[in-house]
Design a protein around this motif. Sequence first.
Motif, PDB file in Angstrom:
ATOM      1  N   LYS A  60       0.839  -1.202   0.000  1.00 55.45           N
ATOM      2  CA  LYS A  60       0.000   0.000   0.000  1.00 55.45           C
ATOM      3  C   LYS A  60       0.874   1.252   0.000  1.00 55.45           C
ATOM      4  CE  LYS A  60      -3.674  -2.228   2.591  1.00 55.45           C
ATOM      5  NZ  LYS A  60      -4.386  -2.263   3.864  1.00 55.45           N
ATOM      6  N   PRO A  61       0.630   2.152  -0.953  1.00 57.57           N
ATOM      7  CA  PRO A  61       1.393   3.404  -0.926  1.00 57.57           C
ATOM      8  C   PRO A  61       0.942   4.267   0.255  1.00 57.57           C
ATOM      9  CG  PRO A  61      -0.218   3.438  -2.705  1.00 57.57           C
ATOM     10  CD  PRO A  61      -0.268   2.061  -2.070  1.00 57.57           C
ATOM     11  N   ARG A  62       1.853   4.982   0.811  1.00 61.07           N
ATOM     12  CA  ARG A  62       1.530   5.841   1.944  1.00 61.07           C
ATOM     13  C   ARG A  62       0.856   7.127   1.452  1.00 61.07           C
ATOM     14  NH1 ARG A  62       6.222   5.684   6.475  1.00 61.07           N
ATOM     15  NH2 ARG A  62       6.018   3.482   6.946  1.00 61.07           N
ATOM     16  N   GLU A  63      -0.076   7.587   2.251  1.00 59.61           N
ATOM     17  CA  GLU A  63      -0.736   8.859   1.975  1.00 59.61           C
ATOM     18  C   GLU A  63       0.204   9.993   2.393  1.00 59.61           C
ATOM     19  OE1 GLU A  63      -3.739   9.391   0.565  1.00 59.61           O
ATOM     20  OE2 GLU A  63      -3.843   7.229   0.194  1.00 59.61           O
ATOM     21  N   PRO A  64       0.212  11.058   1.637  1.00 62.01           N
ATOM     22  CA  PRO A  64       1.048  12.216   2.035  1.00 62.01           C
ATOM     23  C   PRO A  64       0.570  12.768   3.378  1.00 62.01           C
ATOM     24  CG  PRO A  64       0.193  12.490  -0.191  1.00 62.01           C
ATOM     25  CD  PRO A  64      -0.449  11.271   0.383  1.00 62.01           C
ATOM     26  N   GLU A  65       1.519  13.114   4.205  1.00 62.45           N
ATOM     27  CA  GLU A  65       1.185  13.658   5.525  1.00 62.45           C
ATOM     28  C   GLU A  65       1.327  15.171   5.512  1.00 62.45           C
ATOM     29  OE1 GLU A  65       3.503  11.833   8.552  1.00 62.45           O
ATOM     30  OE2 GLU A  65       2.962   9.803   7.945  1.00 62.45           O
TER      31      GLU A  65
END
Length: 66
Positions: A60-65
Motif C-alpha cells: 500500500k502506498p503511503r498517503e502524504p502527511e
Amino acid sequence: MAKVSISLDAELVVEVMVLAGIGSPQDAVEAIVRDYIARGHRTEARTGLGEQGLREVDAKPREPEG
C-alpha cells in the motif's frame, strides 16, 4: 531438497561451530539457519503478523502527511 554451496569467512564458521557446540561446519551453519527461521516463525505466531500481512502493508502506498 536442493543444496546450495556458499563461501563463508572461516573465523565466522569456527565461531558458529563453537557457539552451537557442533564439530561439523556444515551442520553448525545449518543448525543456526534452522534456528533463525524457527525463531521467525515463533515471532510471527506470537504477533499474528505473517508474510501475507507484511506484503499487504508494504504494497500500500503511503498517503502524504501534513
